[in-house]
Design a protein around this motif. Structure first.
Motif, PDB file in Angstrom:
ATOM      1  N   MET A   1      10.590  -8.327  -3.064  1.00 28.23           N
ATOM      2  CA  MET A   1       9.609  -7.247  -3.017  1.00 28.23           C
ATOM      3  C   MET A   1       8.923  -7.063  -4.369  1.00 28.23           C
ATOM      4  N   LYS A   2       9.671  -7.288  -5.438  1.00 31.75           N
ATOM      5  CA  LYS A   2       9.076  -7.169  -6.775  1.00 31.75           C
ATOM      6  C   LYS A   2       7.965  -8.205  -6.951  1.00 31.75           C
ATOM      7  N   CYS A   3       8.207  -9.422  -6.504  1.00 35.95           N
ATOM      8  CA  CYS A   3       7.191 -10.470  -6.608  1.00 35.95           C
ATOM      9  C   CYS A   3       5.985 -10.186  -5.718  1.00 35.95           C
ATOM     10  N   LEU A   4       6.205  -9.525  -4.589  1.00 37.43           N
ATOM     11  CA  LEU A   4       5.130  -9.269  -3.622  1.00 37.43           C
ATOM     12  C   LEU A   4       4.404  -7.951  -3.858  1.00 37.43           C
ATOM     13  N   GLY A   5       4.937  -7.105  -4.745  1.00 32.35           N
ATOM     14  CA  GLY A   5       4.324  -5.805  -4.974  1.00 32.35           C
ATOM     15  C   GLY A   5       4.690  -4.772  -3.933  1.00 32.35           C
ATOM     16  N   ALA A   6       5.657  -5.089  -3.076  1.00 28.03           N
ATOM     17  CA  ALA A   6       6.157  -4.145  -2.077  1.00 28.03           C
ATOM     18  C   ALA A   6       7.299  -3.332  -2.683  1.00 28.03           C
TER      19      ALA A   6
ATOM     20  N   TYR B   1      18.290   4.007  -5.374  1.00 28.56           N
ATOM     21  CA  TYR B   1      17.928   2.883  -6.243  1.00 28.56           C
ATOM     22  C   TYR B   1      16.628   2.267  -5.734  1.00 28.56           C
ATOM     23  N   LYS B   2      15.702   2.052  -6.648  1.00 29.97           N
ATOM     24  CA  LYS B   2      14.409   1.482  -6.273  1.00 29.97           C
ATOM     25  C   LYS B   2      14.324   0.020  -6.706  1.00 29.97           C
ATOM     26  N   THR B   3      13.198  -0.594  -6.417  1.00 31.35           N
ATOM     27  CA  THR B   3      13.041  -2.033  -6.646  1.00 31.35           C
ATOM     28  C   THR B   3      13.445  -2.433  -8.052  1.00 31.35           C
ATOM     29  N   ASN B   4      12.930  -1.721  -9.044  1.00 28.59           N
ATOM     30  CA  ASN B   4      13.197  -2.100 -10.426  1.00 28.59           C
ATOM     31  C   ASN B   4      14.606  -1.732 -10.884  1.00 28.59           C
ATOM     32  N   ASP B   5      15.309  -0.913 -10.129  1.00 32.58           N
ATOM     33  CA  ASP B   5      16.715  -0.659 -10.428  1.00 32.58           C
ATOM     34  C   ASP B   5      17.573  -1.822  -9.935  1.00 32.58           C
ATOM     35  N   LEU B   6      17.228  -2.361  -8.786  1.00 33.98           N
ATOM     36  CA  LEU B   6      17.998  -3.444  -8.184  1.00 33.98           C
ATOM     37  C   LEU B   6      17.630  -4.801  -8.780  1.00 33.98           C
TER      38      LEU B   6
ATOM     39  N   ALA C   1       1.845   5.489   7.554  1.00 34.48           N
ATOM     40  CA  ALA C   1       0.642   5.349   8.377  1.00 34.48           C
ATOM     41  C   ALA C   1      -0.617   5.676   7.573  1.00 34.48           C
ATOM     42  N   GLN C   2      -0.567   6.751   6.787  1.00 32.72           N
ATOM     43  CA  GLN C   2      -1.714   7.114   5.957  1.00 32.72           C
ATOM     44  C   GLN C   2      -2.017   6.025   4.934  1.00 32.72           C
ATOM     45  N   SER C   3      -0.969   5.445   4.334  1.00 34.13           N
ATOM     46  CA  SER C   3      -1.154   4.405   3.324  1.00 34.13           C
ATOM     47  C   SER C   3      -1.806   3.165   3.921  1.00 34.13           C
ATOM     48  N   LEU C   4      -1.493   2.886   5.173  1.00 32.07           N
ATOM     49  CA  LEU C   4      -2.040   1.702   5.838  1.00 32.07           C
ATOM     50  C   LEU C   4      -3.311   2.001   6.621  1.00 32.07           C
ATOM     51  N   GLU C   5      -3.756   3.272   6.568  1.00 30.81           N
ATOM     52  CA  GLU C   5      -4.984   3.712   7.232  1.00 30.81           C
ATOM     53  C   GLU C   5      -4.932   3.418   8.732  1.00 30.81           C
ATOM     54  N   ARG C   6      -3.840   3.884   9.333  1.00 33.95           N
ATOM     55  CA  ARG C   6      -3.678   3.729  10.782  1.00 33.95           C
ATOM     56  C   ARG C   6      -2.875   4.897  11.314  1.00 33.95           C
ATOM     57  N   ASP C   7      -2.708   4.971  12.616  1.00 23.99           N
ATOM     58  CA  ASP C   7      -1.915   6.019  13.235  1.00 23.99           C
ATOM     59  C   ASP C   7      -0.446   5.612  13.269  1.00 23.99           C
ATOM     60  N   VAL C   8       0.421   6.624  13.393  1.00 24.38           N
ATOM     61  CA  VAL C   8       1.854   6.351  13.438  1.00 24.38           C
ATOM     62  C   VAL C   8       2.195   5.452  14.627  1.00 24.38           C
TER      63      VAL C   8
ATOM     64  N   PRO D   1       0.803  -1.236   0.000  1.00 26.50           N
ATOM     65  CA  PRO D   1       0.000   0.000   0.000  1.00 26.50           C
ATOM     66  C   PRO D   1       0.832   1.281   0.000  1.00 26.50           C
ATOM     67  N   ALA D   2       2.090   1.208   0.454  1.00 27.80           N
ATOM     68  CA  ALA D   2       2.941   2.400   0.518  1.00 27.80           C
ATOM     69  C   ALA D   2       3.947   2.470  -0.620  1.00 27.80           C
ATOM     70  N   ALA D   3       3.947   1.475  -1.505  1.00 32.12           N
ATOM     71  CA  ALA D   3       4.898   1.463  -2.620  1.00 32.12           C
ATOM     72  C   ALA D   3       4.679   2.678  -3.514  1.00 32.12           C
ATOM     73  N   GLY D   4       5.769   3.372  -3.847  1.00 34.15           N
ATOM     74  CA  GLY D   4       5.701   4.555  -4.689  1.00 34.15           C
ATOM     75  C   GLY D   4       5.304   5.826  -3.966  1.00 34.15           C
ATOM     76  N   LYS D   5       5.060   5.753  -2.657  1.00 32.76           N
ATOM     77  CA  LYS D   5       4.600   6.924  -1.903  1.00 32.76           C
ATOM     78  C   LYS D   5       5.645   7.473  -0.939  1.00 32.76           C
ATOM     79  N   VAL D   6       6.674   6.691  -0.633  1.00 33.81           N
ATOM     80  CA  VAL D   6       7.716   7.117   0.302  1.00 33.81           C
ATOM     81  C   VAL D   6       8.970   7.493  -0.469  1.00 33.81           C
ATOM     82  N   ASN D   7       9.944   8.056   0.237  1.00 36.24           N
ATOM     83  CA  ASN D   7      11.179   8.479  -0.427  1.00 36.24           C
ATOM     84  C   ASN D   7      12.319   8.424   0.584  1.00 36.24           C
ATOM     85  N   LEU D   8      13.357   7.693   0.256  1.00 35.37           N
ATOM     86  CA  LEU D   8      14.505   7.540   1.156  1.00 35.37           C
ATOM     87  C   LEU D   8      15.166   8.876   1.460  1.00 35.37           C
ATOM     88  N   ASP D   9      15.010   9.863   0.581  1.00 35.26           N
ATOM     89  CA  ASP D   9      15.598  11.184   0.805  1.00 35.26           C
ATOM     90  C   ASP D   9      14.806  12.018   1.815  1.00 35.26           C
TER      91      ASP D   9
END
Length: 345
Positions: free
Chosen positions: A245-250, A278-283, A171-178, A152-160
């Protein structure tokens, strides 16, 4: 002209179908065979579980994995392995295995968690990923700053971004509190500030001694109670995690860490940018991907090897990216001639 365009479209459609069929055929042919490889490595390594000798654990798992890889219908090149040629006697980077028809790149960790397995502690695994040629990044053996999040959080976070920002988005992606979040971090002195900042948001921290591939799997599979992996760990393990993670969609995001000028020179030779995220599809850029992990010691995702008179039982997670199938395989291995066992859940 209309007819010509239609014929061209038909040929393109047929070619696309052939490509997808070929992709599936690769995985159909190898996915269960790949599970057999990690099962064999886990069975061999488990004989030394709890004996206190991490080298014996690693040696047994590595030798069994190499033997089984050579029995597959592949022509494989190890791109993530036990080390460089002068550092590892087998499954070294660049080693060729098998003599079959499928040309594949291979990432291996015959025993992820040699120390925990030697001590009989949880989450020892035998792990492997296969792709078509060029489908797995040849990563330098260094540290990598990592962020792993569930689908649910794939593509929404950023390591930077700051840690706090990523936790809010998660937390927002998982519909819960931090303060409902559980974050896995390797228990290392270098992570003291990260741990403090995560806890300051109200999120909880699960500290682990080793094994960030299994920690990534816990993020990618729902129901484990773990919602992200943060902090630095091995870059080769990052590539293995990316395949899973690529197989799981994470998603995994990683940045390679150069600790000295010698490593920076190695980065330059390998085309690695230490400033790039580097992201999932880069690795793991492959369109065909098989990932398999078998438990050696008991863990939250996989049961460890359980020996009984004349045989053993294994628990394996094996996945194919193109085939979009995730399998949990519970296997009973009758090792002695004439061995019999009452099968029970």
């Amino acid at each position: 002209m209309t007819v010509k365009r239609q014929k061209g479209a038909d040929r393109a459609s047929e070619k696309g179908a052939e490509t997808r069929a070929g992709s599936n055929h690769f995985e159909h042919a190898l996915v269960l065979e790949t599970a057999r490889v990690t099962e064999g490595a886990a069975l061999a390594a488990s004989r030394f579980m709890g004996m206190g000798d991490k080298n014996a654990v690693d040696g047994a798992g590595t030798e069994a994995m190499r033997t089984l890889l050579n029995s597959l219908d592949i022509r494989g090149t190890v791109v993530i392995g036990e080390g460089e040629m002068d550092e590892a006697p087998m499954l070294y980077i660049g080693e060729q295995v098998g003599g079959g028809q499928y040309e594949v790149d291979i990432a291996v960790d015959p025993v992820e968690g040699t120390v925990v397995t030697a001590k009989g502690l949880p989450n020892g695994l035998a792990v492997i990923a296969l792709s078509e040629r060029g489908g797995l990044m040849h990563a330098p053996d260094c540290y990598m700053d990592k962020l792993v999040v569930p689908p649910p959080a794939a593509g929404k976070v950023n390591l930077d971004w700051p840690v706090e920002a990523n936790l809010n988005v998660l937390a927002q992606s998982l519909e819960r509190d931090v303060d409902d979040l559980m974050i896995t971090i390797l228990d290392r002195e270098r992570h003291a500030d990260l741990i403090r900042r995560v806890r300051a948001t109200g999120a909880r921290v699960k500290l682990i001694g080793d094994g960030d591939v299994v920690a990534s799997l816990q993020v990618g599979v729902r129901g484990t109670g773990v919602h992200a992996l943060m902090g630095s760990g091995g870059a080769p393990e990052g590539v293995l995690s990316a395949a899973a993670m690529k197989c799981l969609g994470a998603e995994i995001q990683g940045r390679f860490i150069a600790e000295d000028d010698a490593m920076r020179e190695r980065f330059a030779l390998m085309g690695v940018d230490e400033k790039r995220v580097y992201k999932t599809n880069d690795l793991a850029p492959g369109s065909q991907m098989v990932f398999s992990a078998t438990g050696i010691t008991y863990g939250e995702i996989l049961n460890g090897v359980r020996h009984f008179g004349g045989g053993a039982r294994t628990h394996t997670l094996v996945m194919g990216y193109a085939t979009r199938v995730v399998r949990f395989i519970d296997s009973v291995h009758l090792e002695d001639d004439g061995a019999r066992v009452t099968i029970r859940v």
